[in-house]
Scaffold this motif. Structure first.
Motif, PDB file in Angstrom:
ATOM      1  N   GLU A 236     -22.733 -34.757 -25.004  1.00 53.40           N
ATOM      2  CA  GLU A 236     -21.823 -33.798 -25.631  1.00 53.40           C
ATOM      3  C   GLU A 236     -22.237 -33.348 -27.040  1.00 53.40           C
ATOM      4  O   GLU A 236     -22.074 -32.158 -27.372  1.00 53.40           O
ATOM      5  N   HIS A 239     -24.295 -29.946 -27.337  1.00 51.41           N
ATOM      6  CA  HIS A 239     -23.780 -28.723 -26.728  1.00 51.41           C
ATOM      7  C   HIS A 239     -24.371 -27.479 -27.394  1.00 51.41           C
ATOM      8  O   HIS A 239     -24.369 -27.334 -28.615  1.00 51.41           O
ATOM      9  N   ASP A 240     -24.925 -26.603 -26.558  1.00 52.43           N
ATOM     10  CA  ASP A 240     -25.459 -25.305 -26.983  1.00 52.43           C
ATOM     11  C   ASP A 240     -26.641 -25.420 -27.959  1.00 52.43           C
ATOM     12  O   ASP A 240     -26.937 -24.472 -28.681  1.00 52.43           O
ATOM     13  N   GLN A 241     -27.315 -26.579 -27.957  1.00 54.54           N
ATOM     14  CA  GLN A 241     -28.482 -26.745 -28.813  1.00 54.54           C
ATOM     15  C   GLN A 241     -29.775 -26.635 -28.002  1.00 54.54           C
ATOM     16  O   GLN A 241     -29.768 -26.741 -26.773  1.00 54.54           O
ATOM     17  N   VAL A 262     -25.356 -29.440 -20.758  1.00 55.97           N
ATOM     18  CA  VAL A 262     -24.598 -28.998 -21.930  1.00 55.97           C
ATOM     19  C   VAL A 262     -25.452 -28.228 -22.943  1.00 55.97           C
ATOM     20  O   VAL A 262     -24.932 -27.396 -23.682  1.00 55.97           O
ATOM     21  N   ALA A 263     -26.744 -28.516 -22.985  1.00 59.39           N
ATOM     22  CA  ALA A 263     -27.607 -27.886 -23.991  1.00 59.39           C
ATOM     23  C   ALA A 263     -27.910 -26.439 -23.631  1.00 59.39           C
ATOM     24  O   ALA A 263     -27.839 -26.035 -22.466  1.00 59.39           O
ATOM     25  N   LYS A 264     -28.268 -25.670 -24.629  1.00 58.19           N
ATOM     26  CA  LYS A 264     -28.693 -24.292 -24.383  1.00 58.19           C
ATOM     27  C   LYS A 264     -30.026 -24.285 -23.656  1.00 58.19           C
ATOM     28  O   LYS A 264     -30.204 -23.580 -22.649  1.00 58.19           O
ATOM     29  N   GLU A 265     -30.979 -25.078 -24.154  1.00 59.89           N
ATOM     30  CA  GLU A 265     -32.288 -25.210 -23.512  1.00 59.89           C
ATOM     31  C   GLU A 265     -32.785 -26.636 -23.702  1.00 59.89           C
ATOM     32  O   GLU A 265     -32.505 -27.277 -24.716  1.00 59.89           O
ATOM     33  N   ASN A 286     -32.420 -23.797 -17.399  1.00 55.24           N
ATOM     34  CA  ASN A 286     -32.570 -23.976 -18.843  1.00 55.24           C
ATOM     35  C   ASN A 286     -33.475 -25.161 -19.209  1.00 55.24           C
ATOM     36  O   ASN A 286     -33.365 -25.718 -20.299  1.00 55.24           O
ATOM     37  N   ASP A 313     -33.502 -27.268 -32.262  1.00 55.25           N
ATOM     38  CA  ASP A 313     -32.550 -27.976 -33.121  1.00 55.25           C
ATOM     39  C   ASP A 313     -32.860 -29.468 -33.203  1.00 55.25           C
ATOM     40  O   ASP A 313     -32.616 -30.103 -34.224  1.00 55.25           O
TER      41      ASP A 313
END
Length: 482
Positions: A236, A239-241, A262-265, A286, A313
């Motif tokens: 979690e 998320h989006d990282q 959950v991650a962007k890529e 992704n 990130d």
């Protein structure tokens, strides 16, 4: 999908041994008592799987082991720590365990267990709330080790919350007795450290605690976050990282898939991949596989060997661990160089001080628990005088021959304890030394079948398999102990 439930296989406390087993053990005890070697007072460092089985085998040989354990319970690396307290996410910090929440075993439970204490399916209907899957989660492995400790009355041997600070030879000589300095975790005051003398030391502190980190040129100026898989627990926070994972072994595979939800890529950098590698992973929109990282930049980009780059990130090092024995002083007669513990006869005894110092559980790419058990039987037998070691000179010659063979194969020193192609040969050699039967054929075949299944079904091998006949053979074999 095949998910056989072996209702007869439970690891609840087994019944007492049969009359034939009792007679056999009585005969063994009589033989031990006739041995000229006295009972020895032994220090065992660690109460994980290796330390527990070592304590059992040492006591079976008539010795008096004392087990030192930093944690408040048995289990070692199988003790899950939900929030490792560390200011440095690349370091071990205060956490001993490297478990992440979603971890499931990558070996079937039938293969994993100790040889005379099957890791069989615990039935939830029995009230234990156990994990009945063939490839269970980490909490089920811990439950199994706790049952093992209870069944063989090992808790009374363990000093919990006690850290070994220093181990040194007492009075010099070629082994002899050892002074062990320990302290209670968190204890204050004059009596914080205590020194005691033991006849021998058995090191079982594991090798999944001290992180090994990849060298990345330019990473000092890179603005992102670095961490080691040792400190990863749940996906979690990512998320989006954009996350780059370095590694291709079990933790890298599991964590990359954990994060992909959950991650962007997610970008996996594999040292063994060709330099031109840059491909999307099957089944994921992704996640990509790359060659190794070439360097990192101040602008946040990470450049791979093929010249492609990603602005990331997080860099997560799933790069394994280092052998670390901070409590051993220079007189321990071993060194650790490029993750090779040397010199060790058969990966257990330093020839100069054998048998008064030994190491259980150094080999990797193995089925751990049976190997721990056989090494422990060997060490216990040697310490009692029942099993003989070669001379110091002969042991050193064996060590030199081993390293010469490694060099001839082109293996680096860090592969010294890699048993990927020799574990069963080694296990059976240990068994022969101890007068124990060789590893069961079904276990060897099941290990091979699992390796093939994992390669063919990397996403689903834990829930789909084709070796039911071996599961049935294991179940039949387990009846001797259940």
């Amino acid at each position: 999908m095949k998910t056989p439930q072996n209702d007869k296989l439970k690891y609840h406390t087994p019944p007492l041994p049969s009359k034939s087993q009792q007679k056999s053990e009585a005969k063994s005890r009589t033989h031990r008592l006739a041995m000229p070697s006295p009972s020895l007072r032994l220090a065992v460092v660690g109460a994980g799987a290796a330390g527990l089985v070592a304590a059992r085998e040492l006591r079976r040989e008539g010795h008096s082991p004392v087990v030192f354990e930093r944690a408040a319970s048995v289990g070692g690396t199988w003790l899950y720590d939900a929030a490792p307290a560390t200011s440095d996410p690349l370091a071990a910090g205060a956490a001993h365990s490297s478990l992440y929440a979603s971890l499931r075993t990558n070996l079937p439970r039938e293969v994993m267990g100790f040889l005379d204490f099957p890791f069989a399916s615990s039935a939830a209907e029995a009230g234990g709330g156990g994990d009945t899957r063939r490839f269970p989660g980490h909490d089920e492995v811990l439950r199994y080790l706790e049952e093992f400790a209870r069944r063989f009355d090992l808790y009374g041997l363990v000093r919990f919350g006690t850290e070994v600070v220093r181990v040194r030879r007492d009075g010099g000589g070629g082994g002899g007795r050892w002074a062990v300095t320990s302290r209670k975790i968190g204890e204050k005051g004059r009596r914080e450290e205590e020194e005691e003398v033991y006849d021998a030391i058995v090191v079982c502190n594991g090798h999944y605690t001290e992180p090994r980190v990849a060298h990345i040129p330019g990473v000092e100026a890179w603005p992102g976050k670095q961490m080691h898989s040792h400190n990863y627990r749940v996906p979690e926070p990512f998320h989006d990282q954009v996350v780059i994972i370095i590694g291709a072994s079990a933790s890298a595979v599991d964590i990359s898939r954990d994060l992909a939800g959950v991650a962007k890529e997610v970008h996996v950098a594999d040292r063994s991949a060709p330099a031109c590698t840059c491909k999307r992973q099957p089944g994921y929109d992704n996640m990509w596989l790359h060659s190794m990282i070439d360097h990192a930049q101040e602008d946040g980009c990470v450049v791979f060997q093929d010249g492609s780059s990603i602005k990331a990130d997080v860099i997560m090092h799933c790069t394994g661990y280092l052998y670390d024995f901070p409590f051993l002083e220079d007189d321990s007669a071993i060194t650790v160089d490029d993750n090779c513990v040397d010199p060790l006869y058969k990966h257990v005894f330093p020839p100069e001080v054998a048998p008064h110092l030994s190491f259980i559980g150094l080999p990797w790419k193995v089925i751990p628990f049976p190997l721990f058990e056989l090494q422990s039987k060997w060490v216990a037998g040697v310490l009692s005088g029942r099993v003989k070691l070669p001379s110091r000179e002969e042991m050193m010659e064996d060590v030199k021959a081993f390293h010469s063979k490694m060099e001839a194969r082109g293996w680096p020193k860090r592969y010294a304890h890699n048993f990927s192609d020799c574990q069963f040969e080694y296990d059976d050699w240990l068994a022969e030394q101890c007068g124990h039967p060789p590893i069961e054929q079904w276990r060897k075949l099941m290990y091979a079948a699992n390796s093939e299944n994992k390669a063919a079904r990397p996403e689903s091998y834990r829930d789909e398999w084709d070796d039911d006949h071996l599961v049935a053979e294991a179940a039949e074999d387990f009846k001797k102990y259940l």
